[in-house]
Design an enzyme around this catalytic site. Structure first.
Site, PDB file in Angstrom:
ATOM      1  N   SER A  78      11.297   3.974   3.863  1.00  0.00           N
ATOM      2  CA  SER A  78      11.628   3.722   5.265  1.00  0.00           C
ATOM      3  C   SER A  78      10.565   2.949   6.037  1.00  0.00           C
ATOM      4  CB  SER A  78      11.910   5.051   5.985  1.00  0.00           C
ATOM      5  OG  SER A  78      13.217   5.485   5.732  1.00  0.00           O
ATOM      6  N   LYS A  81      11.572  -0.101   7.911  1.00  0.00           N
ATOM      7  CA  LYS A  81      12.005  -0.136   9.311  1.00  0.00           C
ATOM      8  C   LYS A  81      10.959  -0.748  10.251  1.00  0.00           C
ATOM      9  CE  LYS A  81      15.127   3.858   8.886  1.00  0.00           C
ATOM     10  NZ  LYS A  81      14.803   4.454   7.573  1.00  0.00           N
ATOM     11  N   SER A 138      13.478   8.337  11.853  1.00  0.00           N
ATOM     12  CA  SER A 138      13.682   7.501  10.670  1.00  0.00           C
ATOM     13  C   SER A 138      15.155   7.375  10.299  1.00  0.00           C
ATOM     14  CB  SER A 138      12.888   8.038   9.467  1.00  0.00           C
ATOM     15  OG  SER A 138      12.771   7.040   8.463  1.00  0.00           O
TER      16      SER A 138
END
Length: 398
Positions: A78, A81, A138
């Site tokens: 993640s 991101k 997240s």
């Protein structure tokens, strides 16, 4: 009739133009030296890190202070991101979208697994709340919804991500999605993550989201808790993003600011619980203990105007910009020295922002920064017609 200094200058210039009209013009006179920031890289492992790769960077300069297998390609989970957030912040700051815009959730966004904020197809949520859900919780569905809103589809947004990565010099990065779930070919490096993390932190608004420990959406119906434990347990933390998948292991891009120094520590591939947070905190503390931003002692009297040859003005001023602080190892503050390398003259025409020299900053015999010196204004080349026009203007003033 008493002639002014400007009139004398114009008459002199006019005589020169008349005498030199048949001559071939010389070099462009740009006198642009190569100006660059030097890189500082530590070679020895300074702290204990249980991970596959890591890097420590300083935000204002982007300099690398420490690296371990930093160019080894790995799944980023993640931390992907960070790029999604960067493109979102750039879209907001350019005026393409607004934080108050309402984003319509697609079936594709709803279908995302992993960590989510339970978006439903047809639901609308503001860009502000989507960012909050993505950076604090997240949320994969929020990342996709934002990407679709900005680019029209996730595929188009991923193409934007890869293009921006290339622009930033992230040469070992290839994105396949905008959320970070494991997917073949979706890979980057600690070094490249450091680059995009530094770029994101230059949009200070993002820290309104990355410093949240707990919050909620949908009028309190959906709770949020930051996946980055450092936000609660490390007083200097400013962000940034965590990530954990089977392929990636335990990862974090952790940022912190102390005494004006802003650092990013990227740790990838931790195996045990909190490996990524412990490693990042150790790196950050090492960075704060060993580096500082120092204002270089530049002698302002050396930053004098530059003589312009064959221009409508006799000289050009330098940009009146303050000299930025430079990154330096602690203990070397007394060794810092500044030298001004400035051209004696420049041939017209001169463009505004044209580089006319540089300030070279050294410490202990090593160059640590080179700061360009630029023309504050443009100066037009003095043609016969322009010289005659100036002569007439001076005569009318008498």
């Amino acid at each position: 009739m008493r002639m002014s200094a400007r009139w004398i200058a114009v008459l002199t210039a006019l005589m020169f133009v008349l005498c030199s009209m048949s001559m071939v013009a010389g070099a462009d006179g740009s006198a642009e030296p190569e100006v660059k920031q030097t890189e500082a890289v530590a070679s020895e492992q300074p702290v204990e890190i249980h991970a596959k790769s890591a890097v420590l960077m300083e935000v204002s300069t982007g300099k690398v202070l420490y690296e371990m297998n930093s160019h080894e390609k790995r799944a980023p989970a993640s931390i992907t991101k960070v790029m999604t957030a960067l493109l979102t912040m750039e879209a907001v700051e350019s005026g393409r979208i607004s934080l108050d815009d309402m984003v319509l959730v697609s079936e594709h966004a709803q279908s995302l697994g992993g960590t989510t904020i339970f978006l439903e197809a047809g639901e609308q949520m503001s860009v502000n709340d989507m960012l909050k859900g993505m950076m604090v919780n997240s949320a994969n569905d929020a990342a996709v919804a934002l990407g679709e809103y900005i680019a029209g589809s996730e595929e188009a947004f991923v193409a934007m991500m890869n293009q921006r990565a290339q622009e930033l010099g992230m040469t070992d990065t290839h994105f396949v999605n905008c959320h970070g779930l494991d997917e073949e070919g979706h890979e980057t490096t600690a070094h490249d993550i450091g680059i995009m993390s530094v770029e994101l932190l230059r949009h200070e608004k993002i820290m309104d989201y990355t410093t949240i420990w707990t919050d909620s959406l949908r009028d309190g119906a959906t709770g949020l808790a930051n996946t980055n434990r450092l936000i609660r347990f490390y007083e200097y933390a400013t962000g940034l993003k965590t990530g954990t998948t089977n392929n990636a292991g335990r990862c974090v891009s952790a940022s912190a600011r102390k005494d004006g120094l802003h650092l990013v520590a990227v740790v990838l591939g931790g195996e045990q619980k909190n490996d990524q947070f412990n490693g990042a905190r150790n790196l950050l503390e090492w960075g704060f203990a060993n580096y500082a931003l120092v204002e270089p002692p530049v002698q302002q009297e050396l930053l004098k105007p530059v003589k312009v040859l064959h221009g409508v003005e006799a000289q050009v001023e330098l940009e009146n910009g303050s000299v930025e602080k430079v990154l330096l190892e602690k203990g070397k503050e007394s060794q810092i020295q500044c030298a001004v390398d400035l051209v004696e003259d420049v041939e017209a025409p001169v463009e505004k922002g044209q580089i006319l020299g540089k300030i070279v900053i050294t410490a202990d015999g090593e160059t640590i920064a080179e700061i360009p010196l630029k023309a504050a204004e443009g100066v037009e080349k003095l043609s016969f017609g322009k010289a005659f026009e100036l002569l007439i203007q001076e005569m009318l003033r008498l």
